[in-house]
Design an enzyme around this catalytic site. Structure first.
Site, short mmCIF file in Angstrom:
data_model
loop_
_atom_site.label_atom_id
_atom_site.label_comp_id
_atom_site.label_asym_id
_atom_site.label_seq_id
_atom_site.Cartn_x
_atom_site.Cartn_y
_atom_site.Cartn_z
N CYS A 256 0.81 -1.22 0.00
CA CYS A 256 0.00 0.00 0.00
C CYS A 256 0.84 1.27 0.00
O CYS A 256 0.33 2.37 -0.22
CB CYS A 256 -0.93 0.01 1.21
SG CYS A 256 -0.06 -0.01 2.80
N HIS A 293 -0.69 11.03 16.08
CA HIS A 293 -1.39 10.39 14.97
C HIS A 293 -0.44 9.41 14.29
O HIS A 293 0.71 9.73 13.98
CB HIS A 293 -1.85 11.43 13.96
CG HIS A 293 -2.40 10.85 12.70
ND1 HIS A 293 -3.62 10.20 12.65
CD2 HIS A 293 -1.89 10.79 11.43
CE1 HIS A 293 -3.85 9.78 11.42
NE2 HIS A 293 -2.81 10.12 10.66
N ARG A 309 -4.94 -4.69 9.27
CA ARG A 309 -3.76 -4.01 8.71
C ARG A 309 -3.66 -2.63 9.35
O ARG A 309 -4.47 -1.75 9.09
CB ARG A 309 -3.87 -3.89 7.19
CG ARG A 309 -2.76 -3.03 6.57
CD ARG A 309 -2.80 -3.09 5.04
NE ARG A 309 -4.03 -2.58 4.49
CZ ARG A 309 -4.24 -1.31 4.11
NH1 ARG A 309 -3.28 -0.41 4.25
NH2 ARG A 309 -5.40 -0.95 3.59
N CYS A 311 -2.07 0.52 9.06
CA CYS A 311 -1.40 1.27 8.01
C CYS A 311 -0.83 2.54 8.65
O CYS A 311 -1.57 3.46 8.99
CB CYS A 311 -2.41 1.61 6.92
SG CYS A 311 -1.72 2.46 5.49
#
Length: 338
Positions: A256, A293, A309, A311
């Protein structure tokens, strides 16, 4: 839409410390048996930990195939908690860290106010592959004590379920006897080792990209992070607080463009928030201590590893190689990598 709702359902249950995680082919069930004094408190504590699927109390590794609460002094069984857990959510090492947090590992035949062989401490396994991890963990813990750790490690020989009134005892009797501080279950395992710097310190220590990603929820350009195609052994820590967030053991290439992980290093380091920005419904992940974050979590990961997942923006992370972990104060985390 169904997949998005599934993600929210999974993580709302995690936050609520649910005992069961929904989702077909999402679980990797394992079991371990822990003796640590009165099993009422042991069960009360572990029921609050995410990834614990089922608990039962009983009597383990005695001289006979049958026994009862009244016969323990003769049968030499130990009051023991049977734990079924989802290894895709919580590791055996984290479970052992919780266990050592709530017992006195150098005490012989005594925990809390309870004295006798039935209150001895012990770790009993059915999966032979677990033995090495258990021994390695105890050897690591032994460095913290001058006295020899008294926790016995044995293959499970027998386990007899305790009487019905013992099961979920503290649920039935909230003010009942408990030698364990159950409030510890809501506190980070390695509390006190890390702290969030002041906002000025954060701004002065980070690059512009790192600051904008962690503090303003920006997203780095895909395939731009040095951690995207990175396969070294070690831990990934919060760039702000230096608290470990992920292990290389759980990293995989999702294609990704961002570093991807199947689960956090421990169940208590990530915070989940609903994210409705950009016309989408997503689950944002941030570091619980630093409120940095990190990225988002999706349910299109490796099924055998739980299907999730994580990410993550590489700009939110710092990597500590395993060979430097001890010298840099991360010795307790080495077994999460090995």
């Amino acid at each position: 839409m169904k997949k998005i709702l599934l993600v929210f359902g999974i993580f709302f249950m995690l936050i609520a410390n649910a005992k069961e995680i929904k989702g077909e082919n999402m679980q990797n069930q394992k079991e371990i048996y822990l003796a640590g004094g009165c099993f009422w408190g042991m069960e009360g504590y572990f029921k609050k930990i995410p990834g614990i699927l089922q608990t039962d109390v009983g009597y383990a590794n005695g001289k006979t195939s049958q026994t009862s609460y009244q016969e323990l002094s003769k049968s030499d069984h130990a009051e023991t908690l049977k734990i079924k857990f989802d290894e895709n959510v919580i590791s055996l090492i984290e479970i052992l860290a919780h266990y050592f947090r709530i017992i006195d590992p150098i005490s012989i035949n005594k925990q809390g106010n309870d004295i006798g062989r039935q209150y001895r401490s012990g770790i009993y396994y059915t999966d032979e592959s677990m033995k090495k991890y258990i021994i390695d963990f105890i050897n690591q813990e032994q460095r913290k004590y001058q006295e020899k750790i008294a926790v016995e490690v044995q293959k499970l020989e027998n386990f007899i379920l305790a009487e019905d009134y013992h099961q979920d005892y503290l649920d039935k009797n909230p003010s009942g006897y408990c030698h364990i501080n159950l409030s510890l279950s809501s506190k980070p395992l390695y509390a006190g080792k890390f702290k969030k710097p002041s906002q000025d310190e954060i701004k002065n220590s980070l690059s512009e990209l790192q600051y904008n990603v962690t503090q303003y929820k920006q997203t780095e350009v895909p395939f731009s992070s040095k951690f995207d195609k990175f396969n070294k052994k070690g831990i990934y820590v919060d760039i702000v607080t230096k608290q470990p967030l992920f292990s290389s053991k759980d990293k995989f290439d999702a294609g990704c463009g961002w570093p991807s992980f199947s689960k956090p290093i421990t169940t208590d380091v990530i915070k989940y928030n609903e994210d409705l920005t950009h016309g989408m419904q997503r689950t944002e992940v941030s570091s619980k201590l630093g409120n940095s974050h990190l990225g988002h979590v999706f349910d299109d990961g490796i099924k055998e590893k739980g299907g999730l997942r994580y990410c993550i923006n590489g700009a939110s992370l710092e990597f500590i190689p395993v060979e430097k972990m001890k010298d840099m104060g991360y010795e307790d985390y080495i077994l999460y990598v090995e």
